[in-house]
Design a protein around this motif. Sequence first.
Motif, PDB file in Angstrom:
ATOM      1  N   ASP A 131       0.884  -1.229  -0.165  1.00  0.00           N
ATOM      2  CA  ASP A 131      -0.152  -0.258  -0.357  1.00  0.00           C
ATOM      3  C   ASP A 131       0.679   1.184  -0.311  1.00  0.00           C
ATOM      4  OD1 ASP A 131      -0.353   0.301   3.508  1.00  0.00           O
ATOM      5  OD2 ASP A 131       0.668  -1.635   2.919  1.00  0.00           O
ATOM      6  N   LEU A 132       0.671   2.274  -0.231  1.00  0.00           N
ATOM      7  CA  LEU A 132       0.974   3.503  -0.933  1.00  0.00           C
ATOM      8  C   LEU A 132      -0.029   4.434  -0.312  1.00  0.00           C
ATOM      9  CD1 LEU A 132       3.293   5.255  -1.500  1.00  0.00           C
ATOM     10  CD2 LEU A 132       3.527   5.249  -3.476  1.00  0.00           C
ATOM     11  N   VAL A 133       0.242   5.387   0.759  1.00  0.00           N
ATOM     12  CA  VAL A 133      -0.950   6.380   0.981  1.00  0.00           C
ATOM     13  C   VAL A 133       0.149   7.515   1.485  1.00  0.00           C
ATOM     14  CG1 VAL A 133      -2.492   4.328   1.502  1.00  0.00           C
ATOM     15  CG2 VAL A 133      -0.773   5.494   3.664  1.00  0.00           C
ATOM     16  N   THR A 134      -1.028   8.578   1.469  1.00  0.00           N
ATOM     17  CA  THR A 134      -0.824   9.624   1.985  1.00  0.00           C
ATOM     18  C   THR A 134      -1.379   9.951   3.880  1.00  0.00           C
ATOM     19  OG1 THR A 134      -1.240  11.156   0.489  1.00  0.00           O
ATOM     20  CG2 THR A 134      -1.129  12.620   2.335  1.00  0.00           C
ATOM     21  N   ASP A 135      -0.034  10.069   4.923  1.00  0.00           N
ATOM     22  CA  ASP A 135      -0.201  10.558   6.131  1.00  0.00           C
ATOM     23  C   ASP A 135      -0.208  11.202   6.419  1.00  0.00           C
ATOM     24  OD1 ASP A 135      -0.807   6.980   6.408  1.00  0.00           O
ATOM     25  OD2 ASP A 135       1.715   6.959   7.664  1.00  0.00           O
ATOM     26  N   VAL A 136      -1.396  11.838   7.133  1.00  0.00           N
ATOM     27  CA  VAL A 136      -1.562  13.145   8.115  1.00  0.00           C
ATOM     28  C   VAL A 136      -1.841  12.775   9.464  1.00  0.00           C
ATOM     29  CG1 VAL A 136      -3.453  15.195   8.623  1.00  0.00           C
ATOM     30  CG2 VAL A 136      -3.654  13.593   5.796  1.00  0.00           C
TER      31      VAL A 136
END
Length: 302
Positions: free
Chosen positions: A11-16
Motif C-alpha cells: 500500500d502507498l498512501v498519504t499519512d496525516v
Amino acid sequence: MVTTVAVVVGDLVTDVVAVSGQPLVAGSDIPAAVAVRGGGSGANTAAWLAASGVPTAFVGVVGADGAGADRVAELTDLGVRAVVRRAEGAATGSVVVVSHGGERTMLSDRGANLLLSPADVDAGLASGARHLHLSGYVLLAPPAREAGRYALAAARRHGLTTSVDLAAAAIMRRVGPAEILSCVEGVDLILANRQEAAVLVGEAAPAELAARLAASAGRAVVKCGAAGAVWARARGEVIEAAAQPVSVVDATGAGDAFTAGLLAAWLSGGSPAEALRAGTSLGAAAIGLIGGRPTAGDATRS
C-alpha cells in the motif's frame, strides 16, 4: 544497472500524522503537531530497505491525482524503483494517524490500493528480484487479496523467497483467521505483532505465538514493541531480542522499519539473532521521527 534484490508489494498512501502529548478528548480538541507524510506499510518498508542499501522495487496503485504523483516522487527520491500504476477515477489512499504516548489510532481510506491486480505484480517481478515481501494490508479485502495470493504464488514459481508482514488485527478478525492463514501458508517468513499473531493462533506468550505461526511457514517473527521481538523456526529454534531504548517521538512506521532492518540482514545472510538486532535498530530509528519513512538524507544506499 543495479539488480533489484527485493520487491515489496503493498500500500502507498498519504499519512496525516497528528502527534499529541495528550490523549484524545471526545467532542473537544487538543493541541498536536500535524504533518503530511508519505505512508503505507508496504511503501514504508520499501523506503527503509532502500535506505539500508538494499536495491528495492515497490509495486502498488495510486490515483491519477496530485497526491499520487507526490507519493511516487517521494519513493523515487529515496532510491526505490516505483512500479506504481496510476488508476483513473480512483483517489490515492489516505490515513489519519493520531499518535500519543507511543500508541497510534488510525482512520484509513485505502482508496486506489484496493485496485491492485496480478498485472501490477507481474510488472514488479519483471525487475528480476530474489525476494518478494507482501504487506498484510493487501490481504484484508478483495480484489487486492487475490492479487496478494497471486504475488506469493508467482514469487514461488520464479524461485523467490517470500515474506508477509501481517496488519490490522481488528480487520483480520473480521476477515477471519482461516482466510488469512490460507493466504500465508507456505511463505518463508511471517511477521506479526502480538495482537495480529493472537488473531491467527490464539493468545499466548510471544515465544509460543512465534512457534505456532512458524507452523504455517518456514519462520515467524513476533514484534512486541518495547518488549523486543521473537524469531521462531518451524520445529526448531526460538530466539528473543530486546528492544533498543529510545525516546518515542512517533510510533508510526516503526514496525515497517523493523521489518526492513530484519529483511536487509536476513537477505544478506545474517543469522536470526543478527536479523532481530538489525530490526530493533531500525525500528528505534523510526520511533525518533514523525511519520513512517526515512528522509532522503538518511539513505545509506550506494
